[in-house]
Design a protein around this motif. Structure first.
Motif, PDB file in Angstrom:
ATOM      1  N   GLN A  69     144.076 -33.078  93.059  1.00 53.84           N
ATOM      2  CA  GLN A  69     143.538 -32.527  94.301  1.00 53.84           C
ATOM      3  C   GLN A  69     142.214 -33.220  94.620  1.00 53.84           C
ATOM      4  O   GLN A  69     141.704 -34.016  93.833  1.00 53.84           O
ATOM      5  CB  GLN A  69     143.362 -31.013  94.196  1.00 53.84           C
ATOM      6  N   THR A  70     141.649 -32.884  95.767  1.00 54.66           N
ATOM      7  CA  THR A  70     140.431 -33.534  96.245  1.00 54.66           C
ATOM      8  C   THR A  70     139.255 -32.574  96.173  1.00 54.66           C
ATOM      9  O   THR A  70     139.362 -31.418  96.605  1.00 54.66           O
ATOM     10  CB  THR A  70     140.605 -34.015  97.697  1.00 54.66           C
ATOM     11  N   SER A  71     138.166 -33.064  95.624  1.00 56.35           N
ATOM     12  CA  SER A  71     136.937 -32.270  95.649  1.00 56.35           C
ATOM     13  C   SER A  71     136.124 -32.635  96.887  1.00 56.35           C
ATOM     14  O   SER A  71     136.365 -33.663  97.520  1.00 56.35           O
ATOM     15  CB  SER A  71     136.112 -32.501  94.379  1.00 56.35           C
ATOM     16  N   LEU A  72     135.162 -31.788  97.218  1.00 52.69           N
ATOM     17  CA  LEU A  72     134.386 -31.954  98.441  1.00 52.69           C
ATOM     18  C   LEU A  72     132.925 -32.227  98.124  1.00 52.69           C
ATOM     19  O   LEU A  72     132.397 -31.779  97.102  1.00 52.69           O
ATOM     20  CB  LEU A  72     134.501 -30.688  99.303  1.00 52.69           C
ATOM     21  N   PRO A  82     127.950 -30.139 102.291  1.00 53.18           N
ATOM     22  CA  PRO A  82     127.649 -30.525 103.670  1.00 53.18           C
ATOM     23  C   PRO A  82     126.204 -30.982 103.822  1.00 53.18           C
ATOM     24  O   PRO A  82     125.296 -30.435 103.199  1.00 53.18           O
ATOM     25  CB  PRO A  82     127.898 -29.226 104.460  1.00 53.18           C
ATOM     26  N   LYS A  83     125.987 -31.987 104.644  1.00 56.61           N
ATOM     27  CA  LYS A  83     124.651 -32.489 104.936  1.00 56.61           C
ATOM     28  C   LYS A  83     124.352 -32.250 106.413  1.00 56.61           C
ATOM     29  O   LYS A  83     124.930 -32.902 107.274  1.00 56.61           O
ATOM     30  CB  LYS A  83     124.546 -33.980 104.611  1.00 56.61           C
ATOM     31  N   GLY A  84     123.462 -31.300 106.682  1.00 59.69           N
ATOM     32  CA  GLY A  84     123.108 -30.994 108.059  1.00 59.69           C
ATOM     33  C   GLY A  84     124.301 -30.484 108.830  1.00 59.69           C
ATOM     34  O   GLY A  84     125.026 -29.588 108.391  1.00 59.69           O
ATOM     35  N   GLU A 109     133.092 -33.765 103.571  1.00 56.55           N
ATOM     36  CA  GLU A 109     133.876 -34.961 103.296  1.00 56.55           C
ATOM     37  C   GLU A 109     134.403 -34.925 101.864  1.00 56.55           C
ATOM     38  O   GLU A 109     133.897 -34.191 101.010  1.00 56.55           O
ATOM     39  CB  GLU A 109     133.017 -36.217 103.488  1.00 56.55           C
ATOM     40  N   ALA A 110     135.443 -35.722 101.637  1.00 58.30           N
ATOM     41  CA  ALA A 110     135.992 -35.835 100.284  1.00 58.30           C
ATOM     42  C   ALA A 110     134.977 -36.518  99.377  1.00 58.30           C
ATOM     43  O   ALA A 110     134.292 -37.458  99.776  1.00 58.30           O
ATOM     44  CB  ALA A 110     137.290 -36.625 100.317  1.00 58.30           C
ATOM     45  N   ASP A 111     134.874 -36.033  98.160  1.00 56.27           N
ATOM     46  CA  ASP A 111     133.921 -36.579  97.191  1.00 56.27           C
ATOM     47  C   ASP A 111     134.642 -37.587  96.300  1.00 56.27           C
ATOM     48  O   ASP A 111     135.621 -37.245  95.621  1.00 56.27           O
ATOM     49  CB  ASP A 111     133.344 -35.442  96.348  1.00 56.27           C
ATOM     50  N   GLY A 165     139.997 -22.096  98.256  1.00 59.20           N
ATOM     51  CA  GLY A 165     140.705 -23.369  98.198  1.00 59.20           C
ATOM     52  C   GLY A 165     139.832 -24.583  97.999  1.00 59.20           C
ATOM     53  O   GLY A 165     140.338 -25.686  97.733  1.00 59.20           O
ATOM     54  N   LYS A 166     138.519 -24.440  98.098  1.00 62.45           N
ATOM     55  CA  LYS A 166     137.617 -25.578  97.975  1.00 62.45           C
ATOM     56  C   LYS A 166     137.321 -25.874  96.505  1.00 62.45           C
ATOM     57  O   LYS A 166     137.295 -24.967  95.662  1.00 62.45           O
ATOM     58  CB  LYS A 166     136.313 -25.311  98.724  1.00 62.45           C
ATOM     59  N   ILE A 167     137.085 -27.149  96.214  1.00 62.80           N
ATOM     60  CA  ILE A 167     136.724 -27.594  94.869  1.00 62.80           C
ATOM     61  C   ILE A 167     135.464 -28.449  94.978  1.00 62.80           C
ATOM     62  O   ILE A 167     135.391 -29.352  95.817  1.00 62.80           O
ATOM     63  CB  ILE A 167     137.855 -28.415  94.223  1.00 62.80           C
ATOM     64  N   TYR A 168     134.491 -28.162  94.140  1.00 60.05           N
ATOM     65  CA  TYR A 168     133.249 -28.937  94.105  1.00 60.05           C
ATOM     66  C   TYR A 168     133.023 -29.462  92.687  1.00 60.05           C
ATOM     67  O   TYR A 168     133.269 -28.761  91.701  1.00 60.05           O
ATOM     68  CB  TYR A 168     132.056 -28.082  94.522  1.00 60.05           C
ATOM     69  N   GLY A 169     132.543 -30.709  92.602  1.00 55.81           N
ATOM     70  CA  GLY A 169     132.186 -31.283  91.317  1.00 55.81           C
ATOM     71  C   GLY A 169     130.690 -31.216  91.084  1.00 55.81           C
ATOM     72  O   GLY A 169     129.902 -31.195  92.037  1.00 55.81           O
ATOM     73  N   CYS A 170     130.287 -31.185  89.814  1.00 52.93           N
ATOM     74  CA  CYS A 170     128.856 -31.079  89.507  1.00 52.93           C
ATOM     75  C   CYS A 170     128.600 -31.534  88.071  1.00 52.93           C
ATOM     76  O   CYS A 170     129.528 -31.806  87.310  1.00 52.93           O
ATOM     77  CB  CYS A 170     128.360 -29.649  89.708  1.00 52.93           C
ATOM     78  N   ASN A 171     127.323 -31.608  87.715  1.00 52.17           N
ATOM     79  CA  ASN A 171     126.948 -31.997  86.348  1.00 52.17           C
ATOM     80  C   ASN A 171     127.104 -30.846  85.368  1.00 52.17           C
ATOM     81  O   ASN A 171     127.527 -31.030  84.239  1.00 52.17           O
ATOM     82  CB  ASN A 171     125.496 -32.487  86.329  1.00 52.17           C
ATOM     83  N   PHE A 172     126.745 -29.645  85.790  1.00 54.51           N
ATOM     84  CA  PHE A 172     126.924 -28.471  84.947  1.00 54.51           C
ATOM     85  C   PHE A 172     126.951 -27.233  85.832  1.00 54.51           C
ATOM     86  O   PHE A 172     126.544 -27.263  86.995  1.00 54.51           O
ATOM     87  CB  PHE A 172     125.820 -28.348  83.878  1.00 54.51           C
ATOM     88  N   ILE A 173     127.435 -26.135  85.296  1.00 50.33           N
ATOM     89  CA  ILE A 173     127.585 -24.890  86.041  1.00 50.33           C
ATOM     90  C   ILE A 173     126.748 -23.807  85.369  1.00 50.33           C
ATOM     91  O   ILE A 173     126.828 -23.613  84.156  1.00 50.33           O
ATOM     92  CB  ILE A 173     129.058 -24.452  86.108  1.00 50.33           C
ATOM     93  N   VAL A 174     125.950 -23.120  86.151  1.00 51.11           N
ATOM     94  CA  VAL A 174     125.217 -21.944  85.682  1.00 51.11           C
ATOM     95  C   VAL A 174     125.896 -20.726  86.291  1.00 51.11           C
ATOM     96  O   VAL A 174     125.905 -20.554  87.506  1.00 51.11           O
ATOM     97  CB  VAL A 174     123.734 -21.992  86.093  1.00 51.11           C
ATOM     98  N   SER A 175     126.496 -19.909  85.461  1.00 52.05           N
ATOM     99  CA  SER A 175     127.210 -18.727  85.944  1.00 52.05           C
ATOM    100  C   SER A 175     126.299 -17.513  85.842  1.00 52.05           C
ATOM    101  O   SER A 175     125.883 -17.123  84.748  1.00 52.05           O
ATOM    102  CB  SER A 175     128.484 -18.498  85.116  1.00 52.05           C
TER     103      SER A 175
END
Length: 262
Positions: free
Chosen positions: A37-40, A43-45, A50-52, A65-75
């Motif tokens: 699948q595609t991560s996003l 948004p900038k302004g 856009e696809a990441d 339904g959205k997926i975001y990528g990151c360096n780490f997650i703080v829950s």
């Protein structure tokens, strides 16, 4: 290290909030690739999302339904008092935050009924440097104190408010750093009548002090790292000593304030 005598630099950051959704799944990089699948991007302004194309160490999949990528997650989660099972057929007083109101002896609004922990709301006049935050440490303190109050009432004895409610204090670890928060560490309820003092040594320590502007009294503090200042600051907050005369020297690393205020 930040010089406490100089104004702090301004730091910029962007915050993106996704509403009306929850975390569905946390994916490692390989799991995300297998998902096909595609991560996003965030948004900038006013630009559209856009696809990441960057591969991230970890991904979060949301129920929208959205997926975001990151360096780490703080829950981090909040607490909602679970009072519904106790309200039916009872006339308990409920606080604005949804908890069952208790007085300074942990009594609820009906006689011979006590409450403690996340389910209750502290309805007494609190200490100026204590506030309720639904943490397991406070729940433990409330439960222990409620037991003392019940025993004292059964024996017909009086009991003073427990010392643990004099000062808000929490100790934890974050990224293996010791973290201590004391009193009104985020200037809770102080309005604009406060000032912040900071000392930061990269990779070693972070110290923030909250003082009243008018009388220089310490109201709270955040200590990250092995600062060895928690006991000193705890006493300064409880004593409400006027610290105006010390200015920036209060956080001067060349002055051993532990011995000075001992």
């Amino acid at each position: 290290m930040l010089n406490p005598f100089l104004p702090l630099p301004f730091f910029s950051h962007r915050v993106h909030i996704e509403i009306l959704c929850e975390v569905k799944k946390i994916l490692l990089q390989q799991e995300f690739i297998q998902l096909q699948q595609t991560s996003l991007t965030f948004p900038k302004g006013e630009k559209n999302v856009e696809a990441d194309e960057v591969l991230w160490p970890v991904y979060v999949q949301l129920t929208n339904g959205k997926i975001y990528g990151c360096n780490f997650i703080v829950s981090a989660t909040g607490v909602v008092p679970n009072v519904e099972p106790f309200l039916d057929g009872n006339n308990f007083a409920v606080g604005e935050d949804g908890g069952l109101k208790v007085d300074k002896h942990m009594h609820m609004s009906l006689p011979d009924v006590f409450a403690a922990g996340d389910i209750c709301t502290a309805a007494w006049e609190p200490s100026p440097v204590w506030h309720q935050m639904r943490l397991w440490t406070q729940a433990w303190q409330m439960g222990w104190y409620a037991a003392k109050c019940m025993a004292a009432e059964a024996l017909g004895e009086s009991i003073d408010m427990d010392f643990s409610f004099e000062l808000f204090a929490q100790i934890t670890k974050f990224f293996n750093y010791k973290v201590v928060v004391l009193g009104k560490y985020n200037a809770q309820g102080l309005g604009s009548e406060h000032e912040l003092m900071l000392r930061c040594t990269k990779g070693h320590e972070y110290i923030k002090v909250v003082r009243r502007t008018q009388n220089g009294r310490m109201m709270g503090a955040v200590l990250i790292g092995e600062t060895d200042l928690e006991e000193t600051f705890e006493n300064l907050i409880l004593n409400q000593m006027d610290l105006s005369a010390y200015g920036g020297d209060l956080l001067n690393p060349d002055i051993d304030i532990e011995d000075y205020f001992d």
